[in-house]
Enzyme design. Structure first.
Site, PDB file in Angstrom:
ATOM      1  N   GLY A 194     -20.923   6.256   4.523  1.00  8.78           N
ATOM      2  CA  GLY A 194     -20.029   6.598   3.413  1.00  8.78           C
ATOM      3  C   GLY A 194     -20.685   6.301   2.083  1.00  8.78           C
ATOM      4  N   GLY A 215     -19.470   7.462  -1.088  1.00  9.70           N
ATOM      5  CA  GLY A 215     -18.589   7.808  -2.192  1.00  9.70           C
ATOM      6  C   GLY A 215     -18.735   6.800  -3.311  1.00  9.70           C
ATOM      7  N   LYS A 221       0.842  -1.193   0.000  1.00  8.00           N
ATOM      8  CA  LYS A 221       0.000   0.000   0.000  1.00  8.00           C
ATOM      9  C   LYS A 221       0.872   1.235   0.000  1.00  8.00           C
ATOM     10  CE  LYS A 221      -4.463   0.893   0.036  1.00  8.00           C
ATOM     11  NZ  LYS A 221      -5.474   0.138  -0.714  1.00  8.00           N
TER      12      LYS A 221
END
Length: 348
Positions: free
Chosen positions: A181, A183, A80
């Site tokens: 959330g 999004g 990551k």
């Protein structure tokens, strides 16, 4: 404190810190495992009050990617990237190019893609400096491109599987889902569920975004701090991680937690807390694997969108296997999934 002294350091193969003064780049790339292949995982652009929090985030997210890629049957390891944003969230092409050069310096051990705060266009700029990227614009029917909609599709299938497991039906008409959330992933999930006739309650840190989607779908809106306590059949976290902890779990008024956010459990002990309350949990890196399946097949050149869809359709089967083992041995579903993933990457 050194990275290997942090609680979330898990014998990571590498934790790389980058600074480019000319562009203002400050970044972390954590490589958890390359046992199955190059470490794949997106790059997050986020403002952290403490830089140590950025390293911790990279450690947690990279480990999650090792487990996610292994459980999805991908020949990829886990890594990551985190780009530390200033308080104004200043992001420039020069900064993204510097991050591309940082990736390139690792010689292919890490492959990046989109994550929070990074767009498809941003990945294109990063890709101007390195070939170790995926999630680039692709032609019709090809694997790749924006992973968000594919992640949302996989989470939707996982939510339906959880409903069947806990409620006895995967007909979502009238099933109440509280979504934290909205999004790319949470919003996509909400639209899938709305088409099925589900009852939706939405919350997002961007209140205007939540209100607009609620108006579109005929949903209810609550404040972000209230969503976790909404009485619902399913609670679906699709924002940032570590939202399930010793303080929030007692507030849950649901029998199911199934959502696309990474690292939903703040600590390993929170798996037992959910299990102890009899709440069915869909391990995050299993249910939200659609996006990495999409961009990994793009990077590997191993199939088209039909192949992506076929692999995403296997997510419910993986969840059912975890829940079956959890029911058989009494261990929390999150612990069962971790043990499966650790065996796959040779860390049992």
């Amino acid at each position: 404190m050194a990275a290997w002294d942090l609680a979330d350091f898990d014998d990571h193969e590498g934790v790389h810190l980058f600074r480019d003064r000319a562009s203002g780049l400050t970044a972390v790339i954590a490589i958890h495992s390359t046992a199955l292949g190059p470490a794949a995982g997106g790059v997050r652009f986020w403002h952290y009050a403490d830089r140590t929090d950025a390293v911790t985030d990279a450690l947690r997210l990279s480990r999650g990617m090792s487990y996610k890629n292994a459980m999805a049957g991908l020949p990829m390891g886990g890594g990551k990237g985190v780009i530390l944003a200033d308080a104004a969230r200043t992001k420039t092409p020069e900064m993204l190019k510097a991050f591309g050069r940082a990736i390139d310096s690792l010689g292919g051990r890490y492959v990046t893609a989109e994550d929070v705060g990074i767009s498809e266009a941003d990945v294109g700029i990063i890709g101007s400096e390195t070939g170790f990227v995926s999630g680039l614009p692709v032609g019709e029917g090809a694997a790749g491109g924006d992973p968000g909609p594919v992640t949302a599709r996989g989470v939707y299938l996982g939510v339906r599987a959880a409903a069947l497991e806990a409620l006895g039906t995967d007909d979502m008409a009238g099933v109440h889902v509280a979504i934290q959330g909205v999004g790319s992933v949470g919003g996509g999930l909400a639209r899938h569920l709305a088409r099925d006739g589900a009852k939706l309650t939405l919350a997002d840190v961007n209140a205007d975004r939540a209100k607009a989607l609620a108006a579109e779908l005929g949903a209810q809106v609550v404040a972000t701090e209230a969503i976790i306590g909404v009485e619902a059949d399913i609670f679906s976290p699709n924002a940032l991680g570590a939202i399930l902890n010793e303080h929030s779990i007692p507030l849950l008024r649901t029998g199911v937690v199934a959502g696309g956010a990474n690292n939903q459990l703040a600590t390993p002990a929170d798996a037992a807390r959910l299990h102890g309350r009899g709440i069915l949990y869909a391990p995050d890196y299993v249910i939200n694997a659609g996006g990495i399946i999409n961009v990994a097949l793009e990077y590997l050149g191993q199939g088209d969108r039909a192949e992506v869809d076929a692999r995403v359709a296997q997510i419910p089967e993986r969840l059912r296997a975890i829940w079956a083992e959890s029911a058989a041995n009494g261990r929390p579903a999150a612990d069962v999934a971790d043990a499966m993933a650790q065996r796959l990457i040779g860390r049992a």
